[in-house]
Design a protein around this motif. Structure first.
Motif, short mmCIF file in Angstrom:
data_model
loop_
_atom_site.label_atom_id
_atom_site.label_comp_id
_atom_site.label_asym_id
_atom_site.label_seq_id
_atom_site.Cartn_x
_atom_site.Cartn_y
_atom_site.Cartn_z
N SER A 229 0.85 -1.20 0.00
CA SER A 229 0.00 0.00 0.00
C SER A 229 0.88 1.24 0.00
N TYR A 230 0.45 2.23 -0.77
CA TYR A 230 1.15 3.52 -0.74
C TYR A 230 0.86 4.26 0.56
N VAL A 231 1.78 5.11 0.93
CA VAL A 231 1.71 5.86 2.19
C VAL A 231 1.39 7.32 1.89
N PHE A 232 0.51 7.90 2.71
CA PHE A 232 0.14 9.31 2.59
C PHE A 232 0.24 9.97 3.96
N LEU B 278 -0.69 14.93 10.81
CA LEU B 278 0.62 14.82 10.17
C LEU B 278 1.25 13.43 10.29
N GLU B 279 0.46 12.43 10.73
CA GLU B 279 0.96 11.07 10.77
C GLU B 279 0.98 10.50 9.35
N LYS B 280 1.98 9.65 9.08
CA LYS B 280 2.02 8.97 7.79
C LYS B 280 1.28 7.63 7.93
N VAL B 281 0.30 7.44 7.06
CA VAL B 281 -0.54 6.24 7.13
C VAL B 281 -0.62 5.58 5.76
N THR B 282 -0.75 4.27 5.78
CA THR B 282 -0.97 3.56 4.51
C THR B 282 -2.44 3.65 4.15
N LEU B 283 -2.71 3.71 2.86
CA LEU B 283 -4.10 3.74 2.41
C LEU B 283 -4.83 2.48 2.87
N PHE B 284 -4.12 1.37 2.95
CA PHE B 284 -4.68 0.10 3.39
C PHE B 284 -5.28 0.20 4.79
#
Length: 814
Positions: free
Chosen positions: A180-183, A189-195
């Motif tokens: 999964s890509y990360v956004f 401001l946390e980085k989370v996976t789309l999954f």
């Protein structure tokens, strides 16, 4: 070359073709002319008696067959549907040509019907797939080849996909890994996976609640913050592994995630899954891999780019389409597979599903959908398991082919070239079925690029591709110019009186207009059937599903080359009519279609409009939505006639009355001379109607019940007295019969009838059944009684018995 040497070369080629009835080349096939001379029946105008009417049956088919599923291809047509056309238009041994063969559906259908096939395409990937589809394969030999390849490659596959079971600590095999890509969340401001995002409602889209991907961190704090996939995207990371335990755990399949609540699962994910991926990435692949840059590489942006959206395609080379593990596995397989073997065809068929374009879904995966881009959440499939599954598909497909193909030595020639110059004699081909490129909708050059890179082919053929591609500077005029050359070649090689079936679905009114004009300019005559012909598979291609006006069925229009003694048809090109005339004609077709099919979806109405106008040579560019809204209104996505549009205009009414007066005069004269007869057969009325000079737009069977009565014998009679005549006049003036038709047709098609078309009460419904009986609309009368939802027991005994009698007559005659 001297004539003697040429003759010797020709003889050698003929002998070669006699030994091997499948002739294939990845470039222009030098045997094409010889092959046709060998198998064609010479055309002799003095003895030619071919006179086959146009095929006139819409086809509902399926793509869910063993043969169809052997290898994917873009805009692929089911061979079972094409077989019906070939069977209708040709005889055993006839030559069938497809100048845009794609994956070979027409060639395969021809072989199944015992015909001889010519398949031509510019794309080497297309002709390679066609060649393998048309080659009869010994299933036992395929099983043996797979077993041998599997034995040789298994040690590397075991290493590539090895992991551990987190339940028994034993050996396991990775079935698939989800990436999964990360956004970055704009709120916390946390980085989370789309999954890991939470599906939530946020805002509205088209008046309905909109589903969004919400930040999981914010969601736990009571906030719904959307993670937009249009924002900055960081590298894709593994988030889930599905594995198969090799030590006896039940169930065998297990699963773990990168952020699993179970500490042991998280530990195994890091120690065995992520560590294995790092180990593979650190090792150099010892086999050849395609060196080509992809078409969206920065230096190629001006040349390519039709399929790529900014920020979606994240790869610059063909090798970037794959994870390092799957790239290693595929390279290993192709390195060991025999050149030009069926096993290479099998491996070729899994190249896309083994890539990062394979989408992850909670209910399963999905292959690339008509474009080249990495899915935001994608699966890395186990290549060894993919291959094993595909071998099973191939075995079923080849086994089915062994029963379906007419003889053990199918005769087909395949040439990789442009069809703007087909080097075969004129008047040599018996039938053409083709599915040409759809303007800018399927850039085959780009779609086939990955396959062809693995095959070692260069993309020079793209310069000759028939396509509308503004990125390459190819316009509609360029598309039309090349299409015109192909159509002219088809006209030249086709025998006089024979047919070309054009299967086409494009959202662009512009290319429909060009197709219509190109066919007319070449000299082809369009069929004149009132029936809209299509091939409907139920399962839609990605382009068909997402486009706004795409014809979601594949329309088929039949064109005939004039017979040798036939006078040329007057050439009618689009634009010859003024805009008002075209608009009136188009609106009339939409009205008639909605009379017969109330509650139709917009794509079905577009189908009908395109099919009828192109066959008339009257199709022009237009705003379909504007035309449709001038005659109809949408209700929950279905379209119904406007109250102001359900009556014919005065001029049309006058035409129908004039035609009816002629038919009535004929009826009266015939019945006075034959007093024992009670009515006139429809075929006799149809023949008389042929002589009407200014015909109504509606076909005879549509307006006949509004003037005449159906007898018990199934014939037609004129009104017997003033009362009956006034009754018919009242039905026409009030539009009651049209209203009955719309209501009954909606019941038959299982769509909600328009509210204004419903009968006011049960007594009116009973009267409508009587009108259906008297007008010969027996199927509609039966539908009113059985599906209308009326309780006729509420009527008085006499009226109820009358309705029952009318209904029973409708049942017997429907």
């Amino acid at each position: 070359m001297s004539k003697q040497i040429y003759a010797q070369a020709s003889l050698f080629r003929r002998q070669k073709l006699a030994e091997n009835t499948i002739s294939y080349t990845p470039g222009p096939n030098p045997d094409l002319g010889c092959f046709v001379e060998e198998h064609a029946t010479p055309y002799n105008p003095a003895t030619d008696d071919y006179n086959v009417p146009p095929f006139d049956k819409p086809i509902t088919s399926t793509k869910a067959t063993a043969i169809y599923n052997m290898h994917t291809y873009w805009s692929k047509k089911p061979h079972d549907a094409i077989r019906q056309y070939i069977r209708h238009y040709t005889q055993l041994g006839d030559l069938v040509l497809d100048p845009f063969c794609g994956s070979g559906g027409t060639a395969l259908a021809a072989l199944m019907e015992g015909r001889v096939a010519l398949a031509i395409d510019l794309s080497p990937a297309a002709t390679f797939i066609t060649k393998n589809y048309c080659t009869l394969v010994d299933v036992a030999a395929l099983e043996q080849a797979f077993a041998e390849l599997q034995a040789r490659v298994q040690p590397e596959m075991d290493w590539l996909y090895a992991t551990r079971c987190d339940r028994c600590d034993g050996k396991a095999t990775t079935a698939y890994t989800v990436y999964s890509y990360v956004f970055q969340c704009p709120r916390c401001l946390e980085k989370v996976t789309l999954f890991d995002c939470v599906e939530a409602e946020g805002g509205t889209a088209k008046g309905k609640p909109k589903k969004i991907n919400a930040c999981p961190h914010c969601f736990t704090r009571g906030h719904v913050e959307e993670i937009s996939t249009r924002s900055e995207r960081f590298a894709a990371v593994p988030v889930l592994v599905s594995y198969l335990c090799q030590e006896g755990c039940k169930p065998q399949r297990g699963e773990r995630r990168h952020n699993d609540a179970n500490e042991k699962k998280r530990d195994f994910f890091a120690r065995y899954d992520l560590a294995k991926l790092a180990e593979i990435e650190a090792r150099e692949i010892p086999y050849w891999t395609p060196p080509e840059r992809m078409m969206n590489a920065p230096e190629d942006q001006e040349r390519w780019g039709m399929l790529f959206r900014s920020g979606v395609a994240a790869f610059q080379k063909v090798t970037d389409v794959y994870t390092p593990r799957n790239l290693y596995a595929l390279a290993s397989l192709l390195n060991l597979a025999e050149p030009d073997s069926t096993m290479r065809f099998v491996i070729h068929s899994i190249l896309l599903n083994a890539s990062r374009m394979y989408r992850h879904r909670t209910t399963g995966g999905g292959g690339p959908a008509g474009n080249i881009s990495v899915a935001q959440v994608h699966r890395e499939m186990n290549v060894s398991q993919l291959l094993e599954s595909k071998v099973g598909d191939m075995k079923r497909g080849f086994l089915e082919l062994s029963f379906e193909v007419f003889n053990e030595q199918p005769k087909v020639i395949i040439s990789t070239q442009s069809s703007t110059n087909i080097e075969v004699p004129q008047n040599s081909i018996d039938y053409i079925f083709t599915d040409p490129p759809y303007g800018d909708k399927f850039p085959y050059g780009e779609l086939n690029f990955i396959w062809e890179a693995w095959m070692g082919f260069r993309p020079q053929w793209h310069e000759q591709e028939i396509i509308v591609n503004p990125v390459q500077g190819k316009t509609e005029n360029d598309w039309a110019s090349l299409m015109k050359k192909v159509v002219q070649e088809c006209f030249r090689v086709l025998k006089p009186g024979r047919w070309l079936s054009l299967c086409y679905h494009d959202t662009s009114e512009g290319t429909w207009q060009l197709v219509q004009d190109i066919m007319a300019e070449a000299g082809f005559i369009s069929e004149t059937s009132e029936t809209s012909l299509y091939i409907d598979t139920g399962q839609k291609s990605f382009k068909q599903l997402i486009a706004e006006k795409v014809t979601k069925r594949d329309l088929v229009i039949n064109f005939r080359k004039p017979r040798h003694d036939e006078l040329p048809q007057p050439l009618t090109l689009s634009g010859d009519e003024d805009a008002a005339t075209f608009t009136q004609k188009a609106m009339a077709i939409l009205r008639e279609t909605l009379e017969a099919h109330p509650g139709s979806l917009a794509d079905r109405l577009y189908d009908e409009l395109v099919s009828r106008l192109v066959r008339q040579g009257s199709f022009e560019r237009h705003n379909f939505d504007d035309l449709l809204r001038r005659v109809a209104e949408p209700v929950d996505g279905r379209w119904y006639l406007l109250e102001t549009a359900d009556q014919p205009d005065a001029a049309e009414s006058a035409k129908e009355e004039t035609a009816a007066a002629r038919l009535e005069a004929f009826m009266q004269a015939h019945l006075s001379e034959n007093p024992d007869e009670t009515g006139i057969h429809f075929s006799d009325l149809f023949e008389q109607n042929l002589y009407v000079q200014d015909k109504p737009r509606r076909v005879l069977k549509e307006w006949l019940p509004e003037f005449f009565f159906r007898t018990e014998a199934g014939t037609w009679r004129p009104p017997a007295n003033k009362e009956e005549r006034e009754q018919k006049a009242a039905l026409r003036s009030t539009g009651t019969l049209r209203r009955i038709k719309r209501f009954g047709n909606a019941l038959l098609e299982g769509v909600p009838p328009a509210e204004r078309d419903r009968p006011e009460n049960v007594a009116t419904a009973g009267g409508w059944i009587r009108q259906c009986r008297r007008a010969g609309l027996y199927e509609l009368g039966r539908a009113l009684y059985e599906k209308g939802g009326f309780n006729f027991a509420d009527l008085g005994d006499e009226d109820m018995l009358g309705v029952e009698e009318d209904y029973q007559i409708c049942v017997r005659r429907s």
